[in-house]
Design a protein around this motif. Sequence first.
Motif, PDB file in Angstrom:
ATOM      1  N   ARG A 161      15.897  -5.591   3.073  1.00  0.00           N
ATOM      2  CA  ARG A 161      17.020  -5.326   3.983  1.00  0.00           C
ATOM      3  C   ARG A 161      16.949  -3.871   4.463  1.00  0.00           C
ATOM      4  N   ASN A 162      17.518  -3.628   5.636  1.00  0.00           N
ATOM      5  CA  ASN A 162      17.591  -2.282   6.196  1.00  0.00           C
ATOM      6  C   ASN A 162      16.203  -1.651   6.283  1.00  0.00           C
ATOM      7  N   ALA A 163      15.261  -2.393   6.852  1.00  0.00           N
ATOM      8  CA  ALA A 163      13.869  -1.930   6.896  1.00  0.00           C
ATOM      9  C   ALA A 163      13.201  -2.389   8.177  1.00  0.00           C
ATOM     10  N   GLY A 164      12.415  -1.492   8.764  1.00  0.00           N
ATOM     11  CA  GLY A 164      11.644  -1.799   9.955  1.00  0.00           C
ATOM     12  C   GLY A 164      10.212  -2.135   9.622  1.00  0.00           C
ATOM     13  N   HIS A 165       9.380  -2.054  10.638  1.00  0.00           N
ATOM     14  CA  HIS A 165       7.971  -2.414  10.506  1.00  0.00           C
ATOM     15  C   HIS A 165       7.237  -1.356   9.686  1.00  0.00           C
ATOM     16  N   VAL A 166       6.591  -1.783   8.612  1.00  0.00           N
ATOM     17  CA  VAL A 166       5.935  -0.880   7.659  1.00  0.00           C
ATOM     18  C   VAL A 166       6.865   0.303   7.380  1.00  0.00           C
ATOM     19  N   ASP A 167       8.005  -0.027   6.847  1.00  0.00           N
ATOM     20  CA  ASP A 167       9.081   0.943   6.648  1.00  0.00           C
ATOM     21  C   ASP A 167       8.710   1.960   5.562  1.00  0.00           C
ATOM     22  N   ARG A 168       8.759   3.248   5.921  1.00  0.00           N
ATOM     23  CA  ARG A 168       8.308   4.289   5.000  1.00  0.00           C
ATOM     24  C   ARG A 168       9.164   4.349   3.734  1.00  0.00           C
ATOM     25  N   ALA A 169      10.482   4.249   3.882  1.00  0.00           N
ATOM     26  CA  ALA A 169      11.351   4.305   2.706  1.00  0.00           C
ATOM     27  C   ALA A 169      11.063   3.143   1.764  1.00  0.00           C
ATOM     28  N   THR A 170      10.847   1.962   2.323  1.00  0.00           N
ATOM     29  CA  THR A 170      10.535   0.803   1.496  1.00  0.00           C
ATOM     30  C   THR A 170       9.177   0.960   0.819  1.00  0.00           C
ATOM     31  N   LEU A 171       8.221   1.534   1.527  1.00  0.00           N
ATOM     32  CA  LEU A 171       6.913   1.809   0.929  1.00  0.00           C
ATOM     33  C   LEU A 171       7.049   2.728  -0.280  1.00  0.00           C
ATOM     34  N   LEU A 172       7.813   3.813  -0.135  1.00  0.00           N
ATOM     35  CA  LEU A 172       7.982   4.764  -1.234  1.00  0.00           C
ATOM     36  C   LEU A 172       8.746   4.144  -2.404  1.00  0.00           C
ATOM     37  N   GLN A 173       9.623   3.213  -2.113  1.00  0.00           N
ATOM     38  CA  GLN A 173      10.373   2.542  -3.172  1.00  0.00           C
ATOM     39  C   GLN A 173       9.520   1.543  -3.942  1.00  0.00           C
ATOM     40  N   THR A 174       8.660   0.798  -3.233  1.00  0.00           N
ATOM     41  CA  THR A 174       8.029  -0.383  -3.825  1.00  0.00           C
ATOM     42  C   THR A 174       6.573  -0.222  -4.228  1.00  0.00           C
ATOM     43  N   LEU A 175       5.862   0.780  -3.687  1.00  0.00           N
ATOM     44  CA  LEU A 175       4.418   0.837  -3.891  1.00  0.00           C
ATOM     45  C   LEU A 175       4.005   0.871  -5.363  1.00  0.00           C
ATOM     46  N   PRO A 176       4.610   1.689  -6.216  1.00  0.00           N
ATOM     47  CA  PRO A 176       4.163   1.686  -7.620  1.00  0.00           C
ATOM     48  C   PRO A 176       4.300   0.322  -8.292  1.00  0.00           C
ATOM     49  N   ALA A 177       5.448  -0.321  -8.107  1.00  0.00           N
ATOM     50  CA  ALA A 177       5.651  -1.636  -8.721  1.00  0.00           C
ATOM     51  C   ALA A 177       4.702  -2.669  -8.124  1.00  0.00           C
ATOM     52  N   ALA A 178       4.454  -2.571  -6.806  1.00  0.00           N
ATOM     53  CA  ALA A 178       3.553  -3.517  -6.160  1.00  0.00           C
ATOM     54  C   ALA A 178       2.132  -3.376  -6.699  1.00  0.00           C
ATOM     55  N   LEU A 179       1.658  -2.135  -6.812  1.00  0.00           N
ATOM     56  CA  LEU A 179       0.315  -1.911  -7.352  1.00  0.00           C
ATOM     57  C   LEU A 179       0.202  -2.436  -8.779  1.00  0.00           C
ATOM     58  N   GLU A 180       1.225  -2.154  -9.578  1.00  0.00           N
ATOM     59  CA  GLU A 180       1.179  -2.607 -10.975  1.00  0.00           C
ATOM     60  C   GLU A 180       1.158  -4.129 -11.040  1.00  0.00           C
ATOM     61  N   TRP A 181       1.945  -4.795 -10.178  1.00  0.00           N
ATOM     62  CA  TRP A 181       1.967  -6.266 -10.187  1.00  0.00           C
ATOM     63  C   TRP A 181       0.619  -6.828  -9.749  1.00  0.00           C
ATOM     64  N   VAL A 182       0.042  -6.277  -8.688  1.00  0.00           N
ATOM     65  CA  VAL A 182      -1.224  -6.797  -8.174  1.00  0.00           C
ATOM     66  C   VAL A 182      -2.325  -6.688  -9.221  1.00  0.00           C
ATOM     67  N   TRP A 183      -2.306  -5.587 -10.010  1.00  0.00           N
ATOM     68  CA  TRP A 183      -3.367  -5.362 -10.997  1.00  0.00           C
ATOM     69  C   TRP A 183      -3.043  -5.950 -12.378  1.00  0.00           C
ATOM     70  N   LYS A 184      -1.926  -6.651 -12.485  1.00  0.00           N
ATOM     71  CA  LYS A 184      -1.595  -7.270 -13.761  1.00  0.00           C
ATOM     72  C   LYS A 184      -2.707  -8.238 -14.177  1.00  0.00           C
ATOM     73  N   GLY A 185      -3.069  -8.188 -15.439  1.00  0.00           N
ATOM     74  CA  GLY A 185      -4.073  -9.104 -15.965  1.00  0.00           C
ATOM     75  C   GLY A 185      -5.498  -8.619 -15.853  1.00  0.00           C
ATOM     76  N   TYR A 186      -5.685  -7.445 -15.251  1.00  0.00           N
ATOM     77  CA  TYR A 186      -7.053  -6.934 -15.140  1.00  0.00           C
ATOM     78  C   TYR A 186      -7.553  -6.496 -16.504  1.00  0.00           C
ATOM     79  N   ASN A 187      -8.721  -6.965 -16.863  1.00  0.00           N
ATOM     80  CA  ASN A 187      -9.317  -6.581 -18.146  1.00  0.00           C
ATOM     81  C   ASN A 187     -10.187  -5.351 -17.936  1.00  0.00           C
ATOM     82  N   ARG A 188      -9.735  -4.227 -18.493  1.00  0.00           N
ATOM     83  CA  ARG A 188     -10.428  -2.954 -18.272  1.00  0.00           C
ATOM     84  C   ARG A 188     -11.734  -2.909 -19.051  1.00  0.00           C
TER      85      ARG A 188
END
Length: 436
Positions: free
Chosen positions: A409-436
């Motif tokens: 909500r309250n977000a435009g196209h590639v919204d910078r505020a949303t990027l700064l809010q969500t990027l860490p959690a998004a990266l962590e979710w995408v890499w979940k399960g990776y065997n180092r």
Amino acid sequence: MKWGVIACTAVLSFAADVGAAVAGQDVPVTTSVPALPGANTSDSAAAYYIDTSGLDFSTSPPTRDPLNPNYPPGDELRDGALPALSDTGNFIIGPTHAPDAATQEQPGVPKGRVVSFTMTSADSLAYRPGLVRDERTFNDAVHSALVVPGDPSSLVITTSHAGAWTRPVAVYVPHGYVAGSHAPFIVSGDSGETDVILFRTLDNLIAQHRLPPLIAISIGNGGQDAQGSQRGREYDTVSGTYAEWVESEVLPLVEDVAHVRLTHDPNGRMAMGFSSSGAAAFTMAWFHPEFYHRVLAYSPTLINQQWPHNPALPGGAWEYHSAWPGPTRARLEVSGFNLPHPTELAPGAPLLPNSPRKPIRFWFECGDRDLFYPVPAMTDGMHDWVLASENMARALAAAGYEYQYVFARNAGHVDRATLLQTLPAALEWVWKGYNR
């Protein structure tokens, strides 16, 4: 469309009051509809239908209601909350988008080194020559273009021609990388404004052991934007060409210039992008799952923007999730820059519902004020970025994919505020399960 943290460059005009746009809907609808010349906004059984239910046209682009019954249901989170690491499915966040501390510079955190170099079309095999569109101002050739008579899905670009490109590549190497070791990595499109955010976030998440020590490769696009441009040719083409170019031309240079080694394990590789490069990130994994299993995208351009048109996929990236909405069409003759035939499916059949499930883990986001028919001539029913993401989420769920879709909500196209809010959690979710 190009990364639009600032705003959409094309602003649509709006018609006068025409009464209730949709009857019987229990979602907020204003009494105005967009002035899209020739658009079919009334007959859902006819070609190129544009559904305006649940859209608030008092803003530009219009604001979408995430509870629109035409969208798949999503879990609405309290303001400021994000989906949990263990969650999959559809989620609604916002409207407050405070930056995650992991996107900010933190004292005492070891910093990775960044190595930069330049690539040119003169040294390329896959993209030589490049594609250049003559225009006076940014995207004016696209916004003023006409369509094939009777076919709003086919934009006519007459000013594109062969040309040269130059692009930057920035390589982030994490602190403590062991020389000679094969590291997991991220390939990100549209190198530029996001590089600092991504690299700083990696510094913090790696130091907190929330991510493995990742190399990040941020690749500049080939120039300009959308139909008839090199950027559009690279990102909006629904084929394996871009992934193959990265594999054969970019990654070997990265290893040589940055003195690193990159893993060949697709489970240790992630494609990432913004807008059209976000769609390209998914395309890289779709056509080459032996290269990439993990994908992250903000406001992905999962719409009809492929140019030149491929008769096998007349709707471009729209056909990942949805059927071609137009009439049966004659095979188009394309001169120069011919596209490979990507599928044996019947023309117009969507890819996700008709293909075996691929090993792709996908996080993507869209804003409630994301792009809506920014090129007025293309009233084809396939240029609503939010509807495309909602349809993509529905198709992914039906096909059994691991994904998180975030409607902000309250977000435009590639919204910078949303990027700064969500990027860490998004990266962590995408890499979940990776065997180092």
